[in-house]
Design an enzyme around this catalytic site. Structure first.
Site, short mmCIF file in Angstrom:
data_model
loop_
_atom_site.label_atom_id
_atom_site.label_comp_id
_atom_site.label_asym_id
_atom_site.label_seq_id
_atom_site.Cartn_x
_atom_site.Cartn_y
_atom_site.Cartn_z
N GLU A 279 -54.93 29.62 -25.41
CA GLU A 279 -55.29 30.98 -25.83
C GLU A 279 -55.27 31.10 -27.35
OE1 GLU A 279 -52.71 33.48 -22.71
OE2 GLU A 279 -51.73 31.88 -23.80
N GLY A 373 -51.04 35.21 -20.74
CA GLY A 373 -51.86 34.23 -20.03
C GLY A 373 -51.06 33.19 -19.28
#
Length: 489
Positions: A279, A373
């Protein structure tokens, strides 16, 4: 127009999609102007709040400014601001904690309601109307696509050489029209370098010249270095067993000092030609790229310390060839994480002896930041590590407990737990086998006898023995800390 004029176009009660992901690429001027307007409205006795959607966490200039004036009604999908957290835990903000890969699709499905205004930072606008993305992509594509109105902040401070580093994929669709995402390698490009927007929706263009918030990371402490050492030894063992190639598989690393310590440990490890599929690109991954240990990396945002940002800016032509920035619905997509075989490393608050992980809540009720995430990668990764020091608050809290006070990742999604004490590989183990391995290898010596005593008594209790528990006692460690300031009996 100016920021105050643009903020005046956002009505009370609006849902506003802001750009930004971990302190990078967020609008700098309009949120503060909106906060000033909200404060003035409240002073005049008029209620005024907005719903705020972003990519992930932003900065005090956005989350903090709006939270300070009581201007946020709903917040999603992730935050890390102290003032915002305080209002969430006081019940003043309705916080919707969502897997980052789910946000765009839930917005497209209509599950979250309409998006009234998008406020998105870009680096420039091309003559044909395409937009040059900034240091993060996040959910910007989705906000620009679905918002009724759009406000653009054109920031002239970040290096213009960021242009071309992005890969914006426009091939996603709503079921039943979905097709496979044709990405087979971590740094492959499948989209285009620019964002699109319907010019008819743009109601304001605000010039800015402000830097992202670059936070210095603490130097890895002894616990972080020990955790990193356990992970690197384990990865070397997996290579030796033939379960990993010599250059491993693409790496994902969560945000924070432990994550950076693991990446720093890879600098001296035996692995070469690494790839990143994560990410956020932080200092540790940038250093791996700089030294040639990592060939290239894919992410949705660049979030660096001031020192690392200077290095990135000074050698940006070098990094442009080795970094790809994507929308978070691609960077975190379960289909791609599973296909690429990502090795995931994420932090947690606590784990229980059976492998359930809490990564969001303190003592069961107080939100820390959010799931982010971590779930996208944990459930779908080839290998998944959850890491934490074994104790917290000066040793008064054990981060290995009989039962977690909140579950974000069940035992079915947890493969490997690591503390500074050691590493517990839970793959292929039954619940009782997992419990003993976690106690033996991850618990702090001061807490190990108490955990062993609990587990032994649960097995002797006469109840069901698949996952032995003493339900009247399982959460008393947390209650004791709330009552006395220590988990100790």
């Amino acid at each position: 127009m100016g920021a105050a004029e643009a903020a005046a176009l956002i009505p009370a009660g609006a849902t506003v999609g802001m750009s930004g992901f971990t302190g990078s690429g967020h609008p700098k001027a309009v949120p503060q102007a909106l906060a000033a307007r909200i404060e003035a409205e409240h002073a005049a006795g008029r209620p005024f709040k907005v719903n705020v959607w972003t990519g992930a966490s932003t900065s005090p200039e956005l989350d903090g400014a709006l939270a300070k004036v009581g201007g946020i009604a709903q917040r999603l999908p992730f935050q890390s601001d102290p003032l915002c957290r305080q209002r969430i835990n006081a019940g003043e903000i309705d916080y919707v904690d969502i897997h980052l890969s789910h946000v765009a699709q839930q917005a497209w499905f209509g599950f979250l309601g309409p998006l009234d205004v998008a406020v998105v930072e870009v680096l420039g606008i091309l003559p044909d109307g395409r937009l040059i993305p900034s240091a993060s992509v996040g959910n910007n594509k989705t906000w620009l696509d679905i918002a009724q109105h759009v406000i653009l902040e054109v920031n002239t401070l970040p290096p213009r050489e960021l242009e071309g580093m992005h890969d914006i994929y426009y091939g996603t669709a709503i079921p039943p029209r979905r097709k496979p995402i044709h990405l087979e390698h971590a740094t492959e490009r499948i989209g285009e370098p620019y964002l699109r927007v319907d010019p008819a929706k743009v109601i304001a263009v605000v010039p800015t010249h402000h830097a992202d918030r670059h936070t210095a990371f603490a130097k890895p402490d002894a616990d972080s270095r020990a955790i990193a050492g356990h992970i690197i030894d384990f990865l070397a063992h997996e290579v030796q067993k033939g379960r990993l190639p010599k250059n491993m598989l693409p790496l994902q690393s969560g945000v924070g000092n432990v994550a950076n310590a693991v990446l720093a440990g890879l600098l001296d490890g035996p692995f070469e030609e690494l790839l990143g599929f994560s990410e956020v690109l932080q200092d540790g991954m940038l250093e791996l790229i700089r030294t040639g240990k990592m060939r290239a990396a894919s992410a949705t945002a660049i979030s660096l310390s001031p020192e690392a940002m200077r290095e990135f800016t000074e050698r940006i032509d070098f990094y442009r060839e080795r970094i790809v920035l994507r929308s978070q619905q691609i960077s975190n997509h379960p289909e791609l994480v599973r296909r690429l075989g990502v090795i995931a490393m994420n932090a947690m608050i606590e784990a229980d002896i059976y492998g359930n992980v809490n990564s969001t809540h303190l003592m069961g009720s107080a939100m820390m930041n959010g799931i982010g995430g971590s779930g996208d990668f944990a459930r779908n990764g080839y290998l998944s590590f959850f890491v934490t020091p074994s104790t917290a608050k000066g040793g008064s809290i054990s981060c290995i407990v009989p039962m977690v006070s909140h579950v974000d990742h069940t035992e079915h999604d947890t493969q490997i737990i690591v503390t500074e004490q050691g590493l517990a590989d839970l793959r292929g183990l039954s619940p009782r086998q997992r419990a003993q391995v976690v106690i033996d290898r991850c618990a702090h010596p001061d807490w190990r006898p108490l955990l062993q005593d609990y587990f032994d008594r649960a097995r002797r209790s006469g109840g069901a023995q698949h996952t032995p528990h003493l339900l009247g006692e399982a959460l008393t460690w947390h209650q004791r800390w709330l009552d006395t300031g220590s988990m100790r009996p």
